[in-house]
Design a protein around this motif. Structure first.
Motif, PDB file in Angstrom:
ATOM      1  N   MET A   1      37.956 -45.300  -1.613  1.00  0.00           N
ATOM      2  CA  MET A   1      38.779 -45.813  -2.728  1.00  0.00           C
ATOM      3  C   MET A   1      38.678 -47.342  -2.785  1.00  0.00           C
ATOM      4  O   MET A   1      38.450 -47.993  -1.759  1.00  0.00           O
ATOM      5  N   PRO A   2      38.894 -47.918  -3.998  1.00  0.00           N
ATOM      6  CA  PRO A   2      38.652 -49.365  -4.154  1.00  0.00           C
ATOM      7  C   PRO A   2      39.394 -50.235  -3.139  1.00  0.00           C
ATOM      8  O   PRO A   2      38.808 -51.153  -2.572  1.00  0.00           O
ATOM      9  N   GLN A   3      40.686 -49.940  -2.885  1.00  0.00           N
ATOM     10  CA  GLN A   3      41.445 -50.826  -1.988  1.00  0.00           C
ATOM     11  C   GLN A   3      40.884 -50.817  -0.572  1.00  0.00           C
ATOM     12  O   GLN A   3      40.907 -51.831   0.131  1.00  0.00           O
TER      13      GLN A   3
ATOM     14  N   ARG B   1      35.917 -54.209   3.080  1.00  0.00           N
ATOM     15  CA  ARG B   1      34.559 -54.458   3.585  1.00  0.00           C
ATOM     16  C   ARG B   1      33.886 -55.606   2.840  1.00  0.00           C
ATOM     17  O   ARG B   1      32.722 -55.914   3.097  1.00  0.00           O
ATOM     18  N   GLU B   2      34.606 -56.193   1.870  1.00  0.00           N
ATOM     19  CA  GLU B   2      33.948 -57.146   0.972  1.00  0.00           C
ATOM     20  C   GLU B   2      33.278 -58.309   1.729  1.00  0.00           C
ATOM     21  O   GLU B   2      32.133 -58.656   1.445  1.00  0.00           O
ATOM     22  N   ASP B   3      33.983 -58.879   2.706  1.00  0.00           N
ATOM     23  CA  ASP B   3      33.404 -60.029   3.415  1.00  0.00           C
ATOM     24  C   ASP B   3      32.143 -59.637   4.152  1.00  0.00           C
ATOM     25  O   ASP B   3      31.137 -60.353   4.136  1.00  0.00           O
ATOM     26  N   ALA B   4      32.208 -58.455   4.805  1.00  0.00           N
ATOM     27  CA  ALA B   4      31.032 -57.988   5.550  1.00  0.00           C
ATOM     28  C   ALA B   4      29.862 -57.761   4.582  1.00  0.00           C
ATOM     29  O   ALA B   4      28.710 -58.118   4.871  1.00  0.00           O
ATOM     30  N   ILE B   5      30.171 -57.204   3.407  1.00  0.00           N
ATOM     31  CA  ILE B   5      29.106 -56.926   2.420  1.00  0.00           C
ATOM     32  C   ILE B   5      28.533 -58.237   1.874  1.00  0.00           C
ATOM     33  O   ILE B   5      27.316 -58.400   1.754  1.00  0.00           O
TER      34      ILE B   5
ATOM     35  N   LEU C   1      20.705 -50.310   2.021  1.00  0.00           N
ATOM     36  CA  LEU C   1      20.507 -49.525   3.240  1.00  0.00           C
ATOM     37  C   LEU C   1      21.341 -50.125   4.381  1.00  0.00           C
ATOM     38  O   LEU C   1      22.048 -49.414   5.095  1.00  0.00           O
ATOM     39  N   ARG C   2      21.268 -51.458   4.520  1.00  0.00           N
ATOM     40  CA  ARG C   2      22.051 -52.139   5.571  1.00  0.00           C
ATOM     41  C   ARG C   2      23.544 -51.885   5.350  1.00  0.00           C
ATOM     42  O   ARG C   2      24.291 -51.619   6.280  1.00  0.00           O
ATOM     43  N   VAL C   3      23.989 -51.980   4.083  1.00  0.00           N
ATOM     44  CA  VAL C   3      25.419 -51.792   3.796  1.00  0.00           C
ATOM     45  C   VAL C   3      25.844 -50.372   4.193  1.00  0.00           C
ATOM     46  O   VAL C   3      26.824 -50.191   4.926  1.00  0.00           O
ATOM     47  N   ILE C   4      25.106 -49.359   3.749  1.00  0.00           N
ATOM     48  CA  ILE C   4      25.556 -47.981   3.999  1.00  0.00           C
ATOM     49  C   ILE C   4      25.425 -47.640   5.484  1.00  0.00           C
ATOM     50  O   ILE C   4      26.254 -46.909   6.043  1.00  0.00           O
TER      51      ILE C   4
ATOM     52  N   CYS D   1      30.783 -39.490  -8.573  1.00  0.00           N
ATOM     53  CA  CYS D   1      30.266 -40.208  -7.395  1.00  0.00           C
ATOM     54  C   CYS D   1      31.369 -40.752  -6.487  1.00  0.00           C
ATOM     55  O   CYS D   1      32.226 -41.527  -6.911  1.00  0.00           O
ATOM     56  N   LEU D   2      31.272 -40.373  -5.224  1.00  0.00           N
ATOM     57  CA  LEU D   2      32.243 -40.805  -4.225  1.00  0.00           C
ATOM     58  C   LEU D   2      32.067 -42.288  -3.906  1.00  0.00           C
ATOM     59  O   LEU D   2      33.018 -42.974  -3.546  1.00  0.00           O
ATOM     60  N   GLY D   3      30.830 -42.776  -4.030  1.00  0.00           N
ATOM     61  CA  GLY D   3      30.537 -44.137  -3.590  1.00  0.00           C
ATOM     62  C   GLY D   3      30.481 -45.154  -4.721  1.00  0.00           C
ATOM     63  O   GLY D   3      29.981 -46.257  -4.533  1.00  0.00           O
ATOM     64  N   MET D   4      31.039 -44.824  -5.904  1.00  0.00           N
ATOM     65  CA  MET D   4      30.820 -45.722  -7.049  1.00  0.00           C
ATOM     66  C   MET D   4      31.483 -47.095  -6.870  1.00  0.00           C
ATOM     67  O   MET D   4      30.923 -48.102  -7.300  1.00  0.00           O
ATOM     68  N   HIS D   5      32.638 -47.138  -6.201  1.00  0.00           N
ATOM     69  CA  HIS D   5      33.291 -48.444  -6.022  1.00  0.00           C
ATOM     70  C   HIS D   5      32.500 -49.295  -5.028  1.00  0.00           C
ATOM     71  O   HIS D   5      32.357 -50.500  -5.194  1.00  0.00           O
ATOM     72  N   LEU D   6      31.974 -48.623  -4.021  1.00  0.00           N
ATOM     73  CA  LEU D   6      31.133 -49.321  -3.046  1.00  0.00           C
ATOM     74  C   LEU D   6      29.871 -49.852  -3.729  1.00  0.00           C
ATOM     75  O   LEU D   6      29.485 -51.015  -3.531  1.00  0.00           O
ATOM     76  N   ALA D   7      29.227 -48.998  -4.534  1.00  0.00           N
ATOM     77  CA  ALA D   7      27.988 -49.410  -5.208  1.00  0.00           C
ATOM     78  C   ALA D   7      28.238 -50.639  -6.083  1.00  0.00           C
ATOM     79  O   ALA D   7      27.472 -51.611  -6.050  1.00  0.00           O
TER      80      ALA D   7
END
Ligand code: HEM
Length: 445
Positions: free
Chosen positions: A137-139, A144-148, A178-181, A395-401
């Motif tokens: 979920m977005p929150q 993870r934003e800083d790490a990304i 790839l590194r992110v996931i 898609c489960l990963g859409m916020h991450l993408a």
């Protein structure tokens, strides 16, 4: 839906005498299943444009495949996708040669080798999806934003270090998601080349450059194809069996820990379900985002006015440019559903047991939904892209993408002084997941 429906053997009939293809379907149905056509956007656009105009819900009987309905309108793709009890995934979630489908049945007695979310229906689908849903979920993803952002910076640094030229797809867009996931799954960086090869073999298996066994490009040998996929899956299984044991013994802050320790109906998640989960997250979380990251950059390089907008205000424009990149590229080319009951749509009757091809690239160019759909507009808003699907399987990963694409677009376009194409781009030949294969670029920092 019941397990018996999931296990229904596909009929051996190639053509249904009660069905007739329209002129438009007869002219285009072989094209919309052919991997090479997905590497030729103009040909693909022309085929879908004709179907949308002349036969938007088209009965198709392409050579080598079981027949299906092709849904090419945005509204119909949504309508079918939202009805998860009526239109299910379990029997046929994607296009596969009929011979290959029969080969899987003969060998395994069921339609799939795995039990990934996209191959399951409720209630098991819901229970498994629920295990990680919160995590994506977005929150939560925002944490993870800083790490990304730091990974995005590493890849743009790398581009700068390469001097003034690189292949944006092969050197940057391929590795960054790839590194992110892998970080999210807790896979160490040293294992990434192997993961890259394995995910490409699963998803890009139709492109001769990405195949485990190159001879499969020329001959459609079902036994060999199955053996190749099984070899890839065996490597995945070996790898993730160790991860499960490790995360059960020593939980960490990663998605693998959530999967390994997941409970379904009060029991620990089964081995096949856990393996399938790692595989779908690893595979779905990588090639898709690589494709749209590169596809968006290409969209801007081929449309200088859009590149200019982005360079002028990367932080603001990257928000809309990310969705436009995902619409423009449409990394996932289709999924399928099978009707569990008769259903009327566009004056036609989809009969129980028939399947429907959800043509996402067509929905994303639907003239009734998008102004100027064949133009890349970095600031397109609103943007009702259908690239992430819809309904219970959305898609489960859409916020991450979105977050990771925004991070790299902001980083790249706020640092690069100029960037242009340095050669002809090329594209992956795949009718399931694909996008650019090569984007040669020249730039100055
Ligand atoms: C499902 C597209 C990125 C994980 C899907 C579906 C599509 C899609 C079309 C099927 C939706 C449906 O049937 O209605 C994309 C695109 C991406 C992307 C275009 C990037 C631009 C990701 C990422 C992850 C991910 C980063 C990482 C976790 C999944 C999973 C499913 C899925 C686990 C299965 C969901 C289910 O069946 O319940 N994606 N995806 N995807 N995606 Fe993505």
């Amino acid at each position: 839906m019941s397990d018996t429906a999931v296990l229904a053997v596909p009929p051996d009939t190639k053509k249904d005498p009660a069905r007739r293809m329209s002129e438009a379907a007869a002219a285009t149905c072989d094209q919309i299943v052919t991997p090479a056509v997905y590497a030729d956007q103009a040909a693909l656009d022309a085929a879908f444009k004709r179907l949308r105009a002349e036969d938007p819900l088209a009965w198709c009987e392409p050579e080598g495949f079981r027949p299906f309905w092709a849904a090419t309108k945005h509204a119909d793709i949504m309508d079918i996708s939202r009805q998860n009890q009526l239109f299910t995934n379990g029997q046929r979630e994607m296009l596969s040669y009929h011979e290959a489908e029969k080969g899987v049945y003969a060998k395994f007695g069921q339609p799939h080798l795995l039990k990934t979310l996209v191959q399951l229906d409720d209630p098991l689908h819901y229970k498994l999806r629920h295990l990680t849903q919160e995590w994506f979920m977005p929150q939560n993803v925002k944490k993870r934003e800083d790490a990304i952002k730091s990974i995005a910076k590493q890849y743009v640094d790398r581009m700068e270090d390469m001097g003034g030229e690189c292949d944006f797809q092969r050197d940057v867009a391929l590795y960054y998601p790839l590194r992110v996931i892998m970080q999210i799954l807790g896979v160490p960086e040293s294992d990434e080349p192997m993961m890259l090869k394995l995910t490409q073999e699963i998803f890009g298996a139709q492109d001769e450059d990405l195949m485990r066994d190159k001879s499969l490009a020329e001959e459609r040998d079902v036994e060999k194809g199955l053996a190749s996929i099984q070899a890839t899956l065996a490597e995945f299984f070996m790898y993730f069996t160790n991860i499960t044991a490790d995360r059960r013994a020593t939980p960490k802050d990663d998605v693998s820990t959530v999967i390994a320790n997941g409970m379904v109906d009060g029991e620990p998640i089964g081995q096949l379900e856990a393996m399938s989960y790692y595989i779908i997250v690893a595979a779905a979380g990588h090639d898709t985002t690589s494709a749209s990251t590169g596809g968006g950059v290409l969209g801007m390089l081929q449309n200088p006015s859009e590149l200019k907008k982005m360079m002028a205000d990367p932080k603001a424009v990257s928000r809309t440019a990310v969705d436009e990149a995902i619409r423009w590229t449409t990394p996932v080319k289709h999924f399928m559903r099978t009707a569990q009951d008769d259903y009327e749509l566009r004056g036609k009757k989809i009969l129980k047991g028939e399947s429907v091809l959800l043509c996402y690239p067509s929905g994303n160019r639907d003239e009734e939904v998008f102004d100027d759909p064949f133009t890349f507009r970095a600031d397109r808003s609103p943007n009702k892209l259908i690239s992430f699907g819809y309904g219970g399987h959305m898609c489960l990963g859409m916020h991450l993408a979105r977050l990771e694409m925004q991070a790299i677009y902001e980083e790249l376009f706020s640092r690069v002084k100029s960037i242009e194409l340095a050669g002809e781009p090329s594209f992956i030949k795949a009718n399931f997941v694909g996008g650019p294969k090569s984007i040669p670029v020249r730039y100055k920092f």
